[in-house]
Design a protein around this motif. Structure first.
Motif, PDB file in Angstrom:
ATOM      1  N   SER A  35       0.786  -1.308   0.059  1.00 14.88           N
ATOM      2  CA  SER A  35       0.087   0.090  -0.079  1.00 14.88           C
ATOM      3  C   SER A  35       0.944   1.418   0.098  1.00 14.88           C
ATOM      4  N   ARG A  42       1.984   1.649  -3.383  1.00 20.13           N
ATOM      5  CA  ARG A  42       1.018   1.887  -4.551  1.00 20.13           C
ATOM      6  C   ARG A  42       0.848   3.452  -4.388  1.00 20.13           C
ATOM      7  N   ASN A  43       0.785   4.071  -3.110  1.00 17.26           N
ATOM      8  CA  ASN A  43       0.696   5.655  -2.720  1.00 17.26           C
ATOM      9  C   ASN A  43       1.496   6.295  -3.490  1.00 17.26           C
ATOM     10  N   GLU A  83       1.535   6.102  -7.297  1.00 18.07           N
ATOM     11  CA  GLU A  83       0.305   7.170  -7.954  1.00 18.07           C
ATOM     12  C   GLU A  83       0.075   8.249  -7.900  1.00 18.07           C
ATOM     13  N   GLN A 140       5.380  -3.691  -8.885  1.00 19.93           N
ATOM     14  CA  GLN A 140       4.188  -3.233  -9.429  1.00 19.93           C
ATOM     15  C   GLN A 140       3.122  -3.945  -9.829  1.00 19.93           C
ATOM     16  N   VAL A 191       1.298  -4.858  -6.848  1.00 17.46           N
ATOM     17  CA  VAL A 191       0.186  -3.803  -6.345  1.00 17.46           C
ATOM     18  C   VAL A 191      -0.756  -3.695  -7.420  1.00 17.46           C
ATOM     19  N   ASN A 192      -0.859  -3.904  -8.499  1.00 17.81           N
ATOM     20  CA  ASN A 192      -1.833  -3.987  -9.513  1.00 17.81           C
ATOM     21  C   ASN A 192      -2.788  -5.058  -9.279  1.00 17.81           C
ATOM     22  N   PHE A 220      -4.530  -4.295  -5.717  1.00 13.51           N
ATOM     23  CA  PHE A 220      -5.602  -3.134  -5.574  1.00 13.51           C
ATOM     24  C   PHE A 220      -6.216  -2.836  -6.875  1.00 13.51           C
ATOM     25  N   THR A 279      -4.943  -1.777  -9.715  1.00 14.31           N
ATOM     26  CA  THR A 279      -4.570  -0.527 -10.397  1.00 14.31           C
ATOM     27  C   THR A 279      -3.807  -0.962 -11.432  1.00 14.31           C
ATOM     28  N   LEU A 281      -0.678   0.340 -12.799  1.00 19.37           N
ATOM     29  CA  LEU A 281       0.541   0.807 -12.911  1.00 19.37           C
ATOM     30  C   LEU A 281       1.401   0.502 -13.615  1.00 19.37           C
TER      31      LEU A 281
END
Ligand code: SF4
Ligand code: SF4
Lengths: 297, 204
Positions: free
Chosen positions: A207, A210-211, A214, A239, A242-243, A246, A248, A250
């Motif tokens: 997390s 990710r922050n 982003e 990455q 993370v994707n 979440f 996302t 990225l």
């Protein structure tokens, strides 16, 4: 030619080999010699300090003593190694009892540390010892139009070493400007990449990564520049995870500052280790390095 | 009368270890800290607000609360807390504390304290990871990722493990994972050096 004892650290052997390659290539081009410290040992990362402080100091001191034997200052490209060795030196300087105890241990390897050689981070050598003007003078391919998010991370700045600005530093931005690229301003440039939490608390770490990513992407960064192998690995190699975690999307390349400086100095991408990334770098830099005709000096 | 007699007795004989107030024990841990003692904390909460891990909701006790608990002697709660094992050592709290307390070093100190006493919260990866790391360096002088991975991979659920394995495979294909551990050359001297600092047990 200014010469330093170079302490690559364990990650640069393999995981961050491109940092190693680009550090050597760019320093050579800038007239600096990095002489690898013979038989260096691991600085202890953070784990030693979790278990035994004295042992951690001793391991760092062995490297410091070897640099001192060569009458050279020690340069570390990894922010963690840098912090560990910097503060070991400080403690030894201010605590004679500690220094004596550690020197006794070092004598087993025929070493002694008197505290003369100092500890530098590689980016400091670029920024302070070489300087922006000297770098600018050697740029033959300014990275015009490349939007770079400078990522400081923690341990170059914190804890405070001397009187440096820990809240509003500008040196990374200035370095990016010096090579003709465009530094991107974003809020989390000094925030933590999660460090070793990527192993010890995966959820928290992902997390945090990710922050950060982003935030940089929202500021329209095409690429992120780092000065530490752990930061690079956390921001780049995780990455995909993370994707997954979440949902996302990225996909932002993360390089070492030495790779960007190298490109601007006209060094071919391959010799800077570009191509070993999990998030491809070429699409982001292609315009900057190709459309720009090389300036002839 | 009795009370004064009691005081003079305790003042002349060293208290047994468990009678040292917890807050004193913690003070002794902060060798490397140049910061002010935690008694100067004003509980302003800057450390917790600035902490990326606490503000993400990942710590059971925030850094500010850990300090409050130490000062009030809640030893058990402190030692069983995940706060310091989830500290990323980013030093944001340390540079921002208005009283100049080195909170990040306090977190290191608490890690060491619980490792020595093996009194940490169960199910954490941090302690095992740190110990494996240290043992590995003492054997070879260098670190080696694949050995470290075994300390945490097996604590993961299957999906995470697969993701980790995929990342490792991609790194391997890019030549970024070492196949063999490195070791320093003067390893014998190195081990003797370490024996000056801590007992290494049997000679290998
Ligand atoms: S920032 Fe400093 S003074 Fe404020 S609560 Fe944290 S430790 Fe106490
Ligand atoms: S050093 Fe640890 S406690 Fe302090 S802000 Fe960073 S993660 Fe939080």
């Amino acid at each position: 030619m200014k010469k330093y004892a170079y302490f690559p650290g364990c990650s640069l052997e393999k995981m961050a080999h491109s940092y190693h390659m680009s550090a050597l290539e760019t320093t050579r081009a800038l007239g600096i010699e990095l002489k690898e410290l013979e038989d260096w040992n691991c600085c202890g990362a953070t784990a030693y300090f979790h278990v035994d402080e004295l042992l951690a100091f001793t391991l760092c001191a062995r490297n410091l003593a070897m640099a001192e034997k060569e009458k050279l200052d020690l340069v570390a490209p990894c922010s963690g190694c840098y912090k560990n060795m910097y503060f070991t030196r400080e403690h030894l300087k201010h605590d004679a009892g500690l220094a004596e105890h550690i020197n006794e241990a070092l004598s087993e390897d025929n070493l002694h540390y008197a505290g003369t050689s100092s500890v530098r981070h590689l980016i400091e050598v670029f920024v302070q010892d070489v300087g922006f003007d000297a770098i600018k003078a050697k740029v033959i391919k300014p990275l015009k139009g490349l939007r770079v998010a400078p990522y400081y991370g923690c341990q170059i700045l914190r804890p405070r070493k001397a009187k440096e600005d820990v809240e509003q530093p500008r040196f990374f931005e200035d370095l990016i400007s010096a090579i003709g690229a465009e530094p991107v301003d974003y809020l989390l440039r000094l925030s933590c990449c999660s460090g070793a939490l990527i192993i010890t608390n995966r959820r928290a770490a992902l997390s945090m990564v990710r922050n950060l990513l982003e935030c940089a992407v929202r500021s329209k960064a095409a690429i992120i520049a780092t000065a530490c192998p752990l930061c690079q690995v956390n921001l780049e190699c995780y990455q995909k995870q993370v994707n997954r975690e979440f949902g996302t999307d990225l996909n932002v390349p993360v390089v070492y500052f030495t790779q960007l400086v190298g490109l601007a100095l006209g060094i071919p991408p391959k010799r800077l280790g570009i191509g070993s990334e999990l998030v491809a770098v070429m699409p982001a830099i292609a315009d900057a390095i190709e459309s720009e005709p090389a300036l002839t000096k | 009368m009795n009370a004064t007699a009691e005081t003079s007795v305790t003042a002349t004989t060293a208290p047994p270890e468990d009678r040292i107030p917890f807050v004193e024990e913690i003070k002794n841990l902060l060798y490397a800290s140049k910061g002010n003692p935690i008694s100067t904390c004003i509980q302003c909460g800057t450390c917790s607000a600035t902490c990326p891990v606490a503000s993400g909701g990942f710590m059971d006790n925030s850094p500010r609360r850990i300090i409050a608990l130490i000062r009030s002697g809640f030893k058990e709660q402190v030692l069983k807390s995940n706060t310091f094992w989830y500290c990323a050592s980013c030093y944001q709290c340390t540079v921002r504390c208005p009283r100049g307390i080195d909170i990040a070093e306090l977190m290191y100190g608490l890690k060491r304290f619980t490792v020595w006493r093996t009194e940490h919260q169960e199910g954490l990866i941090g302690p095992t990871f740190s110990e494996t790391f240290v043992k590995m360096i003492m054997r070879t002088g260098r670190s080696y990722e694949p050995v470290l991975a075994t300390t945490y991979l097996f604590t993961y659920g299957l999906p995470e493990m697969i993701l980790e394995a995929q990342t490792a495979t991609s790194l391997m294909l890019k030549g970024r994972l070492p196949l063999l551990p490195a070791r320093i050359k003067r390893l014998e001297n190195f081990k003797r050096m370490i024996r000056h600092i801590i007992p290494l047990g049997d000679k290998e």
